[in-house]
Design an enzyme around this catalytic site. Structure first.
Site, PDB file in Angstrom:
ATOM      1  N   GLU A 188       0.813  -1.210   0.000  1.00 17.22           N
ATOM      2  CA  GLU A 188       0.000   0.000   0.000  1.00 17.22           C
ATOM      3  C   GLU A 188       0.847   1.260   0.000  1.00 17.22           C
ATOM      4  O   GLU A 188       1.960   1.279   0.530  1.00 17.22           O
ATOM      5  CB  GLU A 188      -0.884   0.030   1.254  1.00 17.22           C
ATOM      6  CG  GLU A 188      -1.842  -1.131   1.329  1.00 17.22           C
ATOM      7  CD  GLU A 188      -2.582  -1.202   2.655  1.00 17.22           C
ATOM      8  OE1 GLU A 188      -3.694  -1.747   2.659  1.00 17.22           O
ATOM      9  OE2 GLU A 188      -2.056  -0.717   3.680  1.00 17.22           O
ATOM     10  N   ASP A 213      -7.837  -4.935   9.306  1.00 22.44           N
ATOM     11  CA  ASP A 213      -7.330  -3.788   8.561  1.00 22.44           C
ATOM     12  C   ASP A 213      -7.183  -4.046   7.064  1.00 22.44           C
ATOM     13  O   ASP A 213      -6.482  -3.316   6.379  1.00 22.44           O
ATOM     14  CB  ASP A 213      -6.006  -3.300   9.132  1.00 22.44           C
ATOM     15  CG  ASP A 213      -4.945  -4.385   9.077  1.00 22.44           C
ATOM     16  OD1 ASP A 213      -5.242  -5.487   8.596  1.00 22.44           O
ATOM     17  OD2 ASP A 213      -3.818  -4.120   9.509  1.00 22.44           O
TER      18      ASP A 213
END
Lengths: 348, 348
Positions: free
Chosen positions: A58, A230
């Site tokens: 990410e 998450d």
């Protein structure tokens, strides 16, 4: 010469040793709280995520108009099988006015620390005042930082530990055995650890729909700090726990994709934590409310962290300068001031 | 120990000196061509851009399922006024299977080189075979790399130079005066430089709608390599030039926002260069066609570049290892293996 500051893992450890971990956690918590209070000054977007069979990589950018930051971070649940951390990261701070990268820093360690600091920001706003007990479910890489942050900054001194891996719990107890005034108790089941805890922190790592917390375990007044869910497909809390609780998130657009609330319909009501911090919305309405912070981590927390470590590293002269950007005598002469100059100097 | 390779500006210069700039350009051009041919294996998205009054900061990620890369790059047109380059960049290569960052490299210099290599990939597919003359409009930071790449890889040995800043042209001529067989001529107007050039490369930097190239300057068979228009509001070519030419882009979704074609309606037809490279679509149909490569730079070009420099740096032992990711004995023990270990070792 134009230099970019580099902070390695050892540099960050050295910096934290200089400042003291409790003091560092305290400063970071106050800074995150202050930046959450000015949330609307930041440019925000859900993080960019590149998914593969093994995990996710990410990029998490943000800017306040003065500084730009981003974090590179991965999540690879099977990494521990080959001796690698599940989550690794590094970050960059750049000057918005010129685009110059000012800092590159490790953020594996800093991510764990800023997650704990953010949990404290949430608990300060949401947990019942005077809460002194916490269940710590999941005693892995994040857990010591959570326990220390809640102890040092909120006075939570009775921590009830549980992990499916008893060695993880032993490791946590060994690491924190010297902390005066902190009482740690290992429990055989998560139910036992949660019983009589005013705060419940869940930080488990398996990439699947888990139900670490089910509705029967909830008690009136509890604050749940859910930091393990998450990414899409990874949750820790039973959906009925979410229905029962008042749910707070960092950034709704991201939490809907990655947080516990991915299990709920898009209309499920949530409040963004910054709105409570800024005094725009209420947090807990009554001492018997169950509150839940559905934390997935957000770019502003990394921004705050990078700004703080840059400031501290400059003050304590920690880190090294790296030649990331060319130092040009003539900005139109990239060739002459790089490969050309190098060739001339090699020949000389 | 787990280390990430760092390549500074000097390291990249050293690497290029080892390999030779023409050879490096040649290898990179072949690699970019090969990666364009397998375009569909890459994960692609328009770059993330954070705009401010002074410029833009961008993140350009991509992945082929085996490696993930991203580049940080800025664009600040007023930077030269304070002695800073308009464009600065660095990149990162990471292993998709584990998320480990393997390489951090300067990319200010590498961006200029890969832009030139990509221009050659386009010209190989689009320009008339045997073209030996090129106009180079804009003699700034990019220009030497463009001229050298076209000379070394395509045999373009007559280059007609123009810049509104005569000193930029003198700098280019001084930098490349020792290149045997390359004939450089400075011209007083862009019109003069374009007359009788088979290829026209435009690489100007002002952040506004410019018309460096107007339709009257076009000649049958010309190939236009337009690399200067690369953000919203910045174009170099008159819209009627685009209407007259057959237009090729890297990634249509990004070119519509940032390229010369931002001046055209969304239905304006373009071909993605990779389709020509992969043999799926024709490039030039007749020797009299005017072709135009509307280049804004794309993440896959940076990916290819980072993969190549990593390979070459490993082979020639260039660069240094940095401690970007913690080396953990127990992946569940981030605390004990970082701040805890540091404390124990400081005390010892």
């Amino acid at each position: 010469m134009r230099k970019t500051l580099f902070l390695s893992v050892s540099d960050i450890c050295r910096l934290i040793e200089f400042v003291g971990l409790p003091q560092f956690l305290g400063q970071l918590t106050d800074r995150i709280q202050a930046d959450f209070a000015r949330w609307q000054e930041f440019e925000k977007c859900p993080r960019f995520a590149s998914y593969s069979a093994e995990g996710v990589v990410e990029l998490m950018p943000t800017s306040d108009g003065s500084m730009f930051s981003f974090k590179f971070v991965n999540g690879h649940p099977k990494n521990p099988l080959i001796g690698l951390p599940t989550v690794m990261g590094f970050g960059c701070l750049a000057d918005v006015a010129t685009g110059c990268p000012l800092l590159i820093s490790e953020m594996t360690l800093l991510t764990a620390i800023r997650t704990a600091a953010t949990s404290v920001v949430a608990a300060r706003s949401l947990a019942n005042k005077g809460a002194r007990s916490m269940a710590m479910i999941g005693n892995g890489a994040q857990s010591e930082f959570q326990v220390l942050a809640f102890f040092e900054l909120l006075g939570v001194n009775r921590v009830n530990l549980f992990d499916t891996d008893a060695e993880a719990t032993s490791k946590l107890m060994a690491n924190l055995q010297g902390v005066a005034g902190l009482n740690l108790t290992a429990h055989a089941t998560s139910r036992d650890s949660i019983r009589n805890s005013e705060i419940v922190t869940t930080s488990t790592a398996s990439k699947l729909r888990a139900s670490v917390l089910v509705p029967e375990m909830l008690e009136d007044g509890m604050h749940v700090n859910a930091i393990g869910g998450d990414c899409p497909g990874k949750t820790e809390v039973h959906p009925d726990v979410l229905s029962r609780a008042k749910v707070f998130v960092e950034f709704e657009a991201q939490a809907r994709i990655e947080g516990e609330i991915q299990q709920m319909p898009p209309s499920f009501p949530v409040t963004e934590l910054w709105e409570v911090v800024a005094g725009l919305k209420p947090g807990r309405l009554s001492p018997s409310d169950v509150t839940l912070f559905d934390s997935v981590g957000f770019s502003i927390e990394d921004f705050t962290t990078l700004c703080l470590v840059k400031e501290l590293a400059d003050r304590y002269h920690v880190g090294s300068d790296i030649e990331l950007v060319p130092d040009m005598r003539n900005v139109k002469d990239l060739y002459g001031d790089s490969v050309g100059r190098f060739r001339r100097e090699s020949i000389r």
